[in-house]
Structures are given as structure tokens and as C-alpha cells.
Design an enzyme around this catalytic site. Sequence first.
Site, PDB file in Angstrom:
ATOM      1  N   SER A 127     -10.835   4.485  83.935  1.00  0.00           N
ATOM      2  CA  SER A 127     -11.233   4.926  82.474  1.00  0.00           C
ATOM      3  C   SER A 127     -11.428   3.713  81.461  1.00  0.00           C
ATOM      4  CB  SER A 127     -10.000   5.724  82.013  1.00  0.00           C
ATOM      5  OG  SER A 127     -10.291   6.067  80.576  1.00  0.00           O
ATOM      6  N   TYR A 152      -1.736   7.632  79.403  1.00  0.00           N
ATOM      7  CA  TYR A 152      -2.920   7.767  80.320  1.00  0.00           C
ATOM      8  C   TYR A 152      -3.563   6.457  80.755  1.00  0.00           C
ATOM      9  CZ  TYR A 152      -7.626   9.233  81.605  1.00  0.00           C
ATOM     10  OH  TYR A 152      -8.981   9.422  82.135  1.00  0.00           O
TER      11      TYR A 152
HETATM   12  P1  NAD Z   1     -10.756  17.350  85.145  1.00  0.00           P
HETATM   13  O1  NAD Z   1      -9.288  17.625  84.508  1.00  0.00           O
HETATM   14  O2  NAD Z   1     -11.791  18.442  85.101  1.00  0.00           O
HETATM   15  O3  NAD Z   1     -10.298  17.297  86.930  1.00  0.00           O
HETATM   16  C1  NAD Z   1      -9.174  16.810  87.356  1.00  0.00           C
HETATM   17  C2  NAD Z   1      -9.086  17.778  88.467  1.00  0.00           C
HETATM   18  O4  NAD Z   1      -7.857  17.242  89.196  1.00  0.00           O
HETATM   19  C3  NAD Z   1      -8.460  19.228  87.909  1.00  0.00           C
HETATM   20  O5  NAD Z   1      -9.282  20.261  88.562  1.00  0.00           O
HETATM   21  C4  NAD Z   1      -7.082  19.206  88.354  1.00  0.00           C
HETATM   22  O6  NAD Z   1      -6.609  20.423  88.704  1.00  0.00           O
HETATM   23  C5  NAD Z   1      -6.828  18.150  89.301  1.00  0.00           C
HETATM   24  N1  NAD Z   1      -5.549  17.639  89.521  1.00  0.00           N
HETATM   25  C6  NAD Z   1      -5.108  17.128  88.581  1.00  0.00           C
HETATM   26  N2  NAD Z   1      -3.768  16.874  88.797  1.00  0.00           N
HETATM   27  C7  NAD Z   1      -3.723  17.049  90.283  1.00  0.00           C
HETATM   28  C8  NAD Z   1      -2.651  16.808  91.136  1.00  0.00           C
HETATM   29  N3  NAD Z   1      -1.354  16.324  90.908  1.00  0.00           N
HETATM   30  N4  NAD Z   1      -2.936  17.392  92.371  1.00  0.00           N
HETATM   31  C9  NAD Z   1      -4.222  17.844  92.894  1.00  0.00           C
HETATM   32  N5  NAD Z   1      -5.207  18.280  91.859  1.00  0.00           N
HETATM   33  C10 NAD Z   1      -4.733  17.635  90.692  1.00  0.00           C
HETATM   34  O7  NAD Z   1     -11.134  16.096  84.688  1.00  0.00           O
HETATM   35  P2  NAD Z   1     -12.382  15.253  84.749  1.00  0.00           P
HETATM   36  O8  NAD Z   1     -13.078  15.235  83.478  1.00  0.00           O
HETATM   37  O9  NAD Z   1     -13.432  15.807  85.782  1.00  0.00           O
HETATM   38  O10 NAD Z   1     -11.994  13.927  85.413  1.00  0.00           O
HETATM   39  C11 NAD Z   1     -12.085  13.575  86.720  1.00  0.00           C
HETATM   40  C12 NAD Z   1     -11.431  11.913  86.784  1.00  0.00           C
HETATM   41  O11 NAD Z   1     -12.218  10.992  85.868  1.00  0.00           O
HETATM   42  C13 NAD Z   1     -10.015  11.883  86.106  1.00  0.00           C
HETATM   43  O12 NAD Z   1      -9.336  10.978  86.924  1.00  0.00           O
HETATM   44  C14 NAD Z   1     -10.066  11.256  84.990  1.00  0.00           C
HETATM   45  O13 NAD Z   1      -8.883  10.699  84.480  1.00  0.00           O
HETATM   46  C15 NAD Z   1     -11.360  10.470  84.977  1.00  0.00           C
HETATM   47  N6  NAD Z   1     -11.948  10.415  83.725  1.00  0.00           N
HETATM   48  C16 NAD Z   1     -12.694  11.186  83.110  1.00  0.00           C
HETATM   49  C17 NAD Z   1     -13.347  10.993  81.889  1.00  0.00           C
HETATM   50  C18 NAD Z   1     -14.190  12.254  81.227  1.00  0.00           C
HETATM   51  O14 NAD Z   1     -14.736  11.713  80.143  1.00  0.00           O
HETATM   52  N7  NAD Z   1     -14.213  13.391  81.582  1.00  0.00           N
HETATM   53  C19 NAD Z   1     -13.312   9.820  81.183  1.00  0.00           C
HETATM   54  C20 NAD Z   1     -12.515   8.745  81.974  1.00  0.00           C
HETATM   55  C21 NAD Z   1     -12.068   8.793  82.987  1.00  0.00           C
END
Ligand code: NAD
Length: 335
Positions: A127, A152
Site C-alpha cells: 500500500s 494498517y
Molecule cells: P476489499 O476489502 O474489497 O477486499 C479484501 C477481501 O479480502 C474482502 O473480500 C475480504 O472479505 C477478504 N478478507 C479479508 N480478511 C480475510 C481473511 N482473514 N481471510 C480471507 N479473506 C479475507 O479490499 P480491496 O480494496 O479489494 O483491497 C485488496 C488489497 O489491496 C488489500 O490487501 C488492500 O489492503 C490493498 N490495498 C487496497 C487499496 C485500495 O485503494 N483499494 C489501496 C492500497 C492497498
Amino acid sequence: MKILVTGAAGFIGMHTSLVLLQRGDEVVGLDNLNDYYDPQLKLDRLAQLQAFSNFRFIKLDLADRDGMTRLFAEEKFERVVHLAAQAGVRYSLQNPHAYVDSNLVGFVNVLEGCRHNAVQHLVYASSSSVYGGNEKTPFSEADPVDHPVSLYAATKKANELMAHTYSHLYDIPTTGLRFFTVYGPWGRPDMAPWLFTSAIFEGRPIKVFNHGKMLRDFTYVDDIVQGVVRTLDRPAEPDAAYDGKAPNPATSRAPFRVFNIGNQDPVPLMDFIDAIESATGKIAEKDFQPMQPGDVPVTSADVSALTAWTGFEPGTPLRSGVQRFVAWYRDYFRV
Ligand code: NAD
């Protein structure tokens, strides 16, 4: 290829899985379908994937050590895209344990699965938050990332360190991608694009933190997926660079990489709000608030390293990306 996509019911996981399925890969999607936000949205995303015969869904928690061990041993994935995590900066102040369970314990389970089952490449989500309050912009992979300002961010930085260790000890090629504020259709209800759009449609004021004085490198989800898939497809070559330094051949046995992935075009928050107002055709009532703990005033990506390695090019201008998000939102909620 047989690919595990963790977080497949999540925002970026669904989009990534769709692209892999459309090109014919065998995708196993893992998610625990937790209720951090509306699980119905996750089920609706999953329904998009379940239309493909080359998709299978496994409901499992990353922190379930035995379950993860069995899954990796039985399935023998060739590559892994690890996107499941407890996301969100602000929520990490309220529920720190969720971050430890999913992002640290869960990440070790993914690494162990890769280690014992000869996974060819692990691509995982880091991130932009690892840059903390760095003032030098744009952020480059060579910049110091020693001061995460939320738990985070600390877990994401820890993931990079853990991947480094596994890469070097066990020859696992790993690539961390530092995502910069991702938005688009099927997005996250806890993030500003969704919060602003829903408030505008419902006639509620929007909360504008740091009195609007923020710059964000908003990145359209299709561009992120393009970078994830290009990264996944790269064969593992022993030419990794980390923090701008060439690896030491005495200690570097497997490629370990970390890259920024963003739009390389940070925009003022007020311009982003203006784009949403144009797309919705409504003017937002703005409730200006101070900076939130854990938040940072600027994110700005230098993506030249990823471009050089994979040919990645972000291409979606903010206004057209926002229009596509708002069009999807109208359709999904029939507003
Ligand atoms: P999201 O929350 O929509 O997707 C994450 C998914 O992981 C969810 O469906 C959740 O149910 C699942 N999950 C969480 N904990 C879990 C566990 N212990 N076991 C199994 N499943 C689990 O988030 P996103 O926006 O799609 O993000 C995806 C990745 O990208 C994450 O690692 C997030 O930290 C990273 N990220 C996202 C952004 C953004 O802007 N969206 C920015 C930086 C980093």
C-alpha cells in the site's frame, strides 16, 4: 495457469479474477466473506465470477492455519495473487486485532503455502500508506518507509519484510505492489469515492477531511489490474532491486521486488469531489473536518520502475474513471 486469488470477493480481487478468467486461467478464489462492509456486495461480486466454468470459490479465513496448509497442499497453485487483507486506515485504530489476524498471521500462512508447494510467483498487495507522511514527492521505491502512521500501514510494511525473508530463505519469487487509492465499479463502501457518491445521492453532507487540503493519486481499478496481471506474468529473473539497491548476490537467491502502482497524477481532493458532482449532476454539501489520525496529506506515485519492468501504463483519466464508477453505482442501486 492455475492461480489462487485471495480476496476474490473483494473489490480488486473480483476485477483481477475476471481478467484472469477471461483469458482462460484456472482461478481458485478464496475469501472469508467477512462483514467489514456489506457481505451482500461481496456475494454479488462473486456471482460475476461464478459465471465462469474455470472459477471455483473457497470460503476460508487466511488465519486458519490448518485450512490454508491443506488448501495449498491439495491444489498445487502455480501462482498466487494475494489481495485478501483487512483494509482501511481508519478502522485499524478501532480494531487492531483484525489487522494482526488477517495481515500478519494470514500472510505467514500464504508464505508457508508458497514455500511448501513450489509456487512460482507470489504477487501481493502492499500500500502507498507505507510512505507515511513523506514530504518528498512523487514517492519512489528508493525512499525511506520507516514511519508508517497507522497499524494498517505497519502491517503492509511488515508484509514486505516478511516476503523479503521468505524470498531469500526459500527461493520464492515475490513481488509486492504498493497500490495507490484504487477506485472504480464494485468499489469499497468505506472509501471516499463511494462515501461521497452515496451521500450526494442521499442528500447527506460529505465529510471533507483536512479541510480538503489533500492530494490523492486516485488510480482506476482497470489500471491496477493491468499492472497486477503484467507483474504476475513476468518470469522470475534474479535481477531484483529493492529500495533502489541491486541485490547482494551472496544473499539474494530469489527475486524479491516491491513496486509502486498508481496513476502518477495526484489530484486535489476538491477536484475529485468536483468530478463526482459533475458525474452525479448534483452539488455536494460539504462538512469540512480536520485531518483524521492515521491519514496523510499527500499520496503520489512514481511508477517508472514498474513500467520499466512490465510495460505497465496507467491510462484512465480521473473524470472518465469517476463517470464509470457513478454509472455503475446508479445501476447497482437503481438511483
Ligand atoms: P476489499 O476489502 O474489497 O477486499 C479484501 C477481501 O479480502 C474482502 O473480500 C475480504 O472479505 C477478504 N478478507 C479479508 N480478511 C480475510 C481473511 N482473514 N481471510 C480471507 N479473506 C479475507 O479490499 P480491496 O480494496 O479489494 O483491497 C485488496 C488489497 O489491496 C488489500 O490487501 C488492500 O489492503 C490493498 N490495498 C487496497 C487499496 C485500495 O485503494 N483499494 C489501496 C492500497 C492497498
